[in-house]
Structures are given as structure tokens and as C-alpha cells.
Design a protein around this motif. Structure first.
Motif, mmCIF file in Angstrom:
data_model
loop_
_atom_site.group_PDB
_atom_site.id
_atom_site.type_symbol
_atom_site.label_atom_id
_atom_site.label_comp_id
_atom_site.label_asym_id
_atom_site.label_seq_id
_atom_site.Cartn_x
_atom_site.Cartn_y
_atom_site.Cartn_z
ATOM 1 N N GLU A 65 29.980 7.884 -15.510
ATOM 2 C CA GLU A 65 30.300 9.074 -16.295
ATOM 3 C C GLU A 65 30.052 8.839 -17.787
ATOM 4 O O GLU A 65 29.567 9.729 -18.502
ATOM 5 C CB GLU A 65 31.752 9.482 -16.059
ATOM 6 N N ASP A 68 26.401 9.188 -18.367
ATOM 7 C CA ASP A 68 26.019 10.599 -18.416
ATOM 8 C C ASP A 68 26.408 11.215 -19.755
ATOM 9 O O ASP A 68 25.639 11.993 -20.345
ATOM 10 C CB ASP A 68 26.718 11.379 -17.294
ATOM 11 N N ARG A 311 37.391 15.679 -20.109
ATOM 12 C CA ARG A 311 36.534 16.297 -19.085
ATOM 13 C C ARG A 311 36.321 17.786 -19.367
ATOM 14 O O ARG A 311 35.218 18.319 -19.165
ATOM 15 C CB ARG A 311 37.176 16.115 -17.708
ATOM 16 N N PRO A 319 24.485 19.565 -13.291
ATOM 17 C CA PRO A 319 24.962 19.665 -11.910
ATOM 18 C C PRO A 319 24.510 18.463 -11.093
ATOM 19 O O PRO A 319 23.377 17.999 -11.221
ATOM 20 C CB PRO A 319 24.314 20.962 -11.408
ATOM 21 N N GLY A 320 25.419 17.967 -10.269
ATOM 22 C CA GLY A 320 25.100 16.821 -9.418
ATOM 23 C C GLY A 320 25.299 15.475 -10.066
ATOM 24 O O GLY A 320 25.198 14.442 -9.391
ATOM 25 N N SER A 321 25.586 15.436 -11.377
ATOM 26 C CA SER A 321 25.804 14.159 -12.065
ATOM 27 C C SER A 321 27.214 13.643 -11.806
ATOM 28 O O SER A 321 28.112 14.388 -11.396
ATOM 29 C CB SER A 321 25.594 14.323 -13.568
ATOM 30 N N ALA A 322 27.392 12.358 -12.053
ATOM 31 C CA ALA A 322 28.725 11.766 -11.911
ATOM 32 C C ALA A 322 29.714 12.434 -12.856
ATOM 33 O O ALA A 322 30.888 12.640 -12.509
ATOM 34 C CB ALA A 322 28.656 10.258 -12.187
ATOM 35 N N ALA A 324 29.661 15.573 -13.931
ATOM 36 C CA ALA A 324 29.999 16.898 -13.424
ATOM 37 C C ALA A 324 31.026 16.814 -12.301
ATOM 38 O O ALA A 324 31.860 17.711 -12.141
ATOM 39 C CB ALA A 324 28.746 17.612 -12.941
ATOM 40 N N ALA A 325 30.979 15.721 -11.530
ATOM 41 C CA ALA A 325 31.910 15.551 -10.409
ATOM 42 C C ALA A 325 33.208 14.863 -10.816
ATOM 43 O O ALA A 325 34.126 14.756 -10.001
ATOM 44 C CB ALA A 325 31.226 14.751 -9.303
ATOM 45 N N PHE A 326 33.293 14.410 -12.061
ATOM 46 C CA PHE A 326 34.451 13.639 -12.527
ATOM 47 C C PHE A 326 35.714 14.497 -12.451
ATOM 48 O O PHE A 326 35.744 15.632 -12.932
ATOM 49 C CB PHE A 326 34.197 13.178 -13.960
ATOM 50 N N ALA A 327 36.779 13.944 -11.862
ATOM 51 C CA ALA A 327 38.021 14.691 -11.661
ATOM 52 C C ALA A 327 39.141 14.238 -12.592
ATOM 53 O O ALA A 327 40.224 14.823 -12.566
ATOM 54 C CB ALA A 327 38.475 14.562 -10.206
#
Length: 346
Positions: A65, A68, A311, A319-322, A324-327
Motif C-alpha cells: 500500500e 501504491d 485511507r 482500482p484493483g491496487s493494494a 484500493a483494497a486497504f481496509a
């Protein structure tokens, strides 16, 4: 950087029950080394201004992340140099990775890493190394680890470590123009006078290493305006708007390291009072502090900005990057600081 078996790390750590950190560190050559990674290429021409980023990466735990963020966040670009704090090498908490090396390879940058601490708590760590790094688009001519005067013995902390605070200095070859840079991490578990002694040691080393050169130093200077161990002080600041202003607007009146740098001809950036650190509070919430700085001399300091690492502020993530998916709530508990540093014209 060559690691040590856990049994040897623990044996050396046990010596600290009767010996000083300095004595034990003298037995470990890695504390005086700088690991340098030279990338395959460099830009052909020097830019009119260097983009410099200060970033405490909180151990590199969110490495994909962070990569990115650096690659896609428009507010931290362009950058020629990153002065980074808190990167792991061989720690379970960050996936056992050499986080500085992996980040350098991903970004295509040269890098220099210095060892700040050897972690002792987790015997499963392959190395337990933790330190500071310089990333540069330009080749590194030479680099040096600068050990700072001890203000706190981390062996007796709950984190239990061998080592102490560190700066890494390096001379860069910017298309034939030498530039001195340095990443600095000052002690949080001390008062302003302790941090001043540490920064003055770095400034003296920079004078000796970079005579007549333009210099950019930076990092997490831990300018809390209080001792980071003092829970009563932390609670007092958290409950007082006046004391919070001290931590954001009046830092130089409480942290002697900053006017000491100015006295040596350095300009401090960012020059607007923006928080760079979110310190969690025991009862929830966080205390906003101004800890991360750039010190610029021999270059014209231009635009500077503080860049959120929350975040919620990373809407630029593809989209699709680490990223973007980071919670998680934040990539680091520190924001990044960016500045443009231009060459002076005669």
C-alpha cells in the motif's frame, strides 16, 4: 545487511543488564554500516528543483500500500529523494521483508539503509532489524551512519531493543552536481534538550561531510514539546486547546533543535502549522502533533505541503491496487511532508 541468529541477538541483549548500549553496539559491526543499493539507472539531466519527501513509514508493515501511495498519490510527486524513517528488515510484524530494499526496487530508486535497533521481543524474527533509509533517483556517492547521543535506553522498554537513534547521511550525484542529504530520527522518550543535543550532533556531522554543498536533512524529529513517556503531560495536552496550539504553532519555543538548525542557516519546512503525526490516546481518539520536518540549506525552498496518509484521503488509488483494497484507517500514523528545493542561480 548480514543478520545475526536469534540466539546471538538474545545473548548480546542480555549483556545490557550490566553494560551500556554503546559497549554492546560496539560488538555489532552492522550498527556502523550503511547498506547501499544502487539502481540500474538515473535520470540524464538534473531538474531545476529537487522534490524531497519526508515519510515515517511505520515499520513498512503496509508495504504494498505504501508503494501504491508513493507511485500514485499526486500530492507527493514529483520526488527525487525520500527521507524515510521506521523501516524493517527481517521482522515478523512486516512479513519478514527487507522493506527498504523492496521499496527501492519497486520505485527504481537507489537506497541507503542504516540500522537503528535490533528487536529482541520476537524470537521468530529472522533479523529483527529496524532503521532509517534514504531513497534517491540519483546515484549515492558515499553514505555514513551517524549514531546519536543516547537519551533513552530501549533495552529496558517494553519493546526491548539493542541500539539507539540514528541519522543516515549521503552525498548524491545529481547529474554531476553533488548534494548532501540525510534522514534523521530523534528520540521521543526525552525532553527538548535531549533532542537538541541529538540534532546538533547531526548538524556537526553534516558540516564535516558536506562542506560547501547544498544540504537537505529531514525526518521524524519527534518534536512533541514534551517527553513521550509522560502520560500526565500527554493527557494534559489532549485536554487543553492552548497546549495543543503549543504542539502545532509554538513548537520552536519548546524544541531547541529547531532554532539550533536555523542558527546553522537551515530553513524549516513545512512553514505552515499542519499536524504530521496522529498519536493514539488511551481512551480513544488521537493527539495531533507536528513532528516531521525538512531542513534546507544552499537550495531555494519553494512550495511545501503535508500529505495525509489516511485511507479516506487515498481516493487516487487505482482500482484493483493494494491501496484500493486497504481496509485499515491509515497507512502510517504519520503524514508525509513534501517540498520543492530549487538550485540557486548565480
Amino acid at each position: 545487511m548480514q543478520g545475526l541468529p536469534n540466539e546471538e541477538r538474545q545473548r548480546l541483549g542480555a549483556l545490557l543488564d550490566r553494560a551500556s548500549q554503546e559497549e554492546v553496539m560496539a560488538r555489532i559491526p552492522q550498527f556502523s554500516q550503511v547498506e547501499v543499493y544502487q539502481a540500474a539507472s538515473a535520470p540524464g539531466e538534473a531538474p531545476a528543483a529537487l522534490g524531497v519527501l519526508v515519510f515515517n513509514m511505520e515499520r513498512g508493515v503496509c508495504l504494498a500500500e505504501l508503494g501504491d501511495f508513493l507511485e500514485f498519490c499526486p500530492a507527493v510527486r514529483p520526488f527525487d529523494v525520500i527521507l524515510a524513517n521506521e523501516l524493517d528488515d527481517g521482522c515478523v510484524r512486516s512479513g519478514g521483508k527487507n522493506t527498504a530494499l523492496e521499496l527501492a526496487r519497486r520505485l527504481g530508486m537507489h537506497a541507503a539503509f542504516g540500522l537503528e535497533f535490533i528487536e529482541l521481543v520476537n524470537g521468530e524474527d529472522s533479523k529483527g532489524f529496524h532503521g532509517n533509509a534514504i531513497f534517491s533517483r540519483w546515484p549515492i556517492r558515499r553514505a555514513k551512519a551517524v549514531r546519536l547521543p543516547e537519551q533513552y535506553n530501549w533495552y529496558f522498554d517494553r519493546q526491548r531493543r539493542i541500539g539507539g537513534r540514528l541519522a543516515v547521511l549521503a552525498e548524491l550525484d545529481v547529474a554531476g552536481k553533488p548534494v548532501g542529504v540525510g534522514t534523521i530520527h530523534l528520540e521521543n522518550r526525552t525532553h527538548g534538550s535531549g533532542r537538541q543535543a541529538q540534532l546538533e550532533a547531526v548538524l556537526a556531522e553534516a558540516e564535516a561531510m558536506f562542506p560547501g554543498l547544498p544540504v537537505v536533512l529531514g525526518g521524524d524529529l519527534n518534536t512533541n514539546t514534551f517527553d513521550g513517556r509522560d502520560k500526565d503531560a500527554i493527557q494534559a495536552v489532549a485536554g487543553s486547546p492552548e497546549l495543543q496550539r503549543r504542539c502545532l504553532e509554538d513548537v520552536s519555543a519548546w524544541e531547541g533543535c529547531l532554532p539550533a538548525a536555523e542558527k546553522m542557516g537551515y530553513r524549516l519546512l513545512p512553514d505552515r502549522a499542519r499536524p504530521t503525526r496522529r498519536k493514539p490516546l488511551p481512551g480513544g481518539g488521537c493527539l495531533e502533533l507536528r513532528l516531521d520536518w525538512l531542513l534546507v540549506r544552499g537550495l531555494e525552498a519553494g512550495e511545501s505541503r503535508t500529505v495525509s496518509t489516511r485511507r479516506a484521503d487515498c481516493g487516487f488509488a487505482p482500482p484493483g491496487s493494494a491501496l484500493a483494497a486497504f481496509a485499515g484507517e491509515e497507512l502510517s500514523d504519520h503524514n508525509a511532508v513534501w517540498a520543492s528545493c530549487a538550485y540557486r542561480t548565480e
